[in-house]
Design an enzyme around this catalytic site. Structure first.
Site, PDB file in Angstrom:
ATOM      1  N   ARG A  18      -1.901  65.023 -64.329  1.00  0.00           N
ATOM      2  CA  ARG A  18      -1.412  63.834 -65.036  1.00  0.00           C
ATOM      3  C   ARG A  18      -2.309  63.490 -66.215  1.00  0.00           C
ATOM      4  NH1 ARG A  18      -1.071  59.728 -60.115  1.00  0.00           N
ATOM      5  NH2 ARG A  18      -0.183  58.349 -61.702  1.00  0.00           N
ATOM      6  N   THR A  78       3.314  61.785 -55.401  1.00  0.00           N
ATOM      7  CA  THR A  78       3.492  63.218 -55.622  1.00  0.00           C
ATOM      8  C   THR A  78       4.045  63.821 -54.339  1.00  0.00           C
ATOM      9  OG1 THR A  78       1.671  63.359 -57.215  1.00  0.00           O
ATOM     10  CG2 THR A  78       2.338  65.395 -56.148  1.00  0.00           C
ATOM     11  N   LEU A 116      -2.401  64.687 -51.491  1.00  0.00           N
ATOM     12  CA  LEU A 116      -1.576  64.493 -52.678  1.00  0.00           C
ATOM     13  C   LEU A 116      -1.477  62.999 -52.944  1.00  0.00           C
ATOM     14  CD1 LEU A 116       1.399  66.930 -51.897  1.00  0.00           C
ATOM     15  CD2 LEU A 116      -0.563  67.375 -53.378  1.00  0.00           C
ATOM     16  N   ASP A 117      -1.334  62.617 -54.215  1.00  0.00           N
ATOM     17  CA  ASP A 117      -1.140  61.213 -54.542  1.00  0.00           C
ATOM     18  C   ASP A 117       0.094  60.677 -53.816  1.00  0.00           C
ATOM     19  OD1 ASP A 117      -3.290  61.294 -56.295  1.00  0.00           O
ATOM     20  OD2 ASP A 117      -2.036  61.722 -58.046  1.00  0.00           O
ATOM     21  N   LYS A 118       0.113  59.384 -53.610  1.00  0.00           N
ATOM     22  CA  LYS A 118       1.223  58.744 -52.900  1.00  0.00           C
ATOM     23  C   LYS A 118       2.582  59.192 -53.440  1.00  0.00           C
ATOM     24  CE  LYS A 118       3.343  54.185 -52.220  1.00  0.00           C
ATOM     25  NZ  LYS A 118       3.233  52.728 -52.484  1.00  0.00           N
TER      26      LYS A 118
END
Length: 339
Positions: free
Chosen positions: A256, A158, A154-156
């Site tokens: 996003r 998120t 997951l993105d930092k």
């Protein structure tokens, strides 16, 4: 990286930073990744492709995003080499919420702000460092050296549910399941405006934004096929909507990028929310300030379902909305509900 910068000559190619390579007439028409790998002689073609995917190659015309782009005779190519990163992460005692654990895997609720694995700019303090401290030496060697146990990420900023492999069996099986999309994943997103229709899908190939290598974009040329299914679970007039999103593909920043491309960027998104959305005009203070100051993209991985790699049992996990998102939704309800 600018095309008119003055990188060091080819002889200094091992030094991190931009290097310049000019194509000879006989090299015209080659794939640019092959041309660079063969010309440099010290970097593999797969490494060059990774650098291109990371937005680290440009020429006089701008950013190059396709490894297969043909080389132009006399063209000057600038490849930005990142600094070397230690191949072996160190254990660090960093707490993280565990939803389930057995001998093969860990399911966790990743907090926002926690980077999944070491990379330039985040060499430690990551989930991998925390996992190494939690699991001990048994995790070392499971998967890639710099990201042992990581089968997806997951993105930092998120938050939400993730699974990590603790054995080679789990790593191989889960990696294959993610590649086939043979699992269940859903996200909760808070977006500006009300998507039309309120339930549906967004389809659009995603590739590197040629104007900003840190961003992704929906593109008509190149990129990778991407499909997002969504449904609106709560709407506040035409101002804001809470969505459940399910991914048919798993591209970088997919949710996003897809919603920003439709004029519904996520609240708090630092990359894809560049100006005040029209939907914000109907939101009064102090709520508007809360929304604009929200410090991360309002995105949470809420469910993850998969088949256990050893037992074959179907497993489904859910991570509730974290406190910051829950508080923001409560504030929206208090000010906009019933309007």
């Amino acid at each position: 990286m600018a095309a008119n910068s003055e990188p060091p000559p080819l002889a200094e190619q091992t030094v991190p930073g931009p290097i310049r390579i000019t194509a000879k007439p006989e090299q015209a028409g080659q794939r640019v990744d092959r041309f660079l790998a063969e010309t440099l002689g010290t970097i593999s073609r797969s490494r060059v492709k990774t650098l291109i995917d990371g937005g680290r190659l440009c020429n006089e015309a701008g950013l190059i995003t396709q490894p297969a782009e043909p080389v132009r005779a006399g063209g000057t190519y600038i490849l930005d080499l990142p600094a070397a990163v230690s191949a072996t992460p160190a254990p660090q005692s960093i707490p993280f919420p565990i939803l389930y654990e057995d001998a093969d895997l860990i399911v966790l609720d990743k907090p926002a702000g926690l980077v999944v694995h070491p990379a330039p700019g985040n060499l430690d303090g990551t989930l991998v460092n925390a996992l190494l401290a939690h699991c001990g030496s048994g995790l070392t060697g499971i998967g890639a050296e710099r990201r042992p146990g990581i089968v997806h990420r997951l993105d930092k900023d998120t938050s939400g549910v993730m699974v990590v492999a603790k054995t080679q069996l789990a790593s191989d099986t889960l990696t294959a399941a993610f590649a086939r999309r043979d699992l269940q994943r859903s996200y909760i997103a808070l977006v500006w405006g009300l998507p039309r229709p309120p339930s549906g899908q967004i389809e659009g190939a995603i590739g590197r934004d040629k104007r900003d290598r840190k961003r992704m974009a929906v593109t008509d040329h190149g990129g990778k096929f991407a499909l997002t299914h969504y449904r609106t679970t709560r709407a506040w007039q035409a101002s804001l909507a809470l969505l459940e999103c399910r991914l048919a593909t798993g591209r970088t920043h997919q949710i996003r990028v897809h919603f920003a491309s439709k004029g519904h960027p996520l609240v708090g998104d630092p990359l894809y929310l560049r100006r005040l959305p029209a939907a914000a005009r109907s939101v009064a203070q102090p709520l508007l300030g809360r929304l604009l100051d929200f410090p991360r993209q309002a995105l949470h991985a809420t469910t993850l379902g998969f088949t256990h790699p050893r037992s074959g049992r179907a497993m489904l996990f859910e991570a509730a909305l974290p406190a910051d998102l829950r508080a923001l939704v409560n504030d929206i309800e208090a000010q906009l509900s019933g309007r």
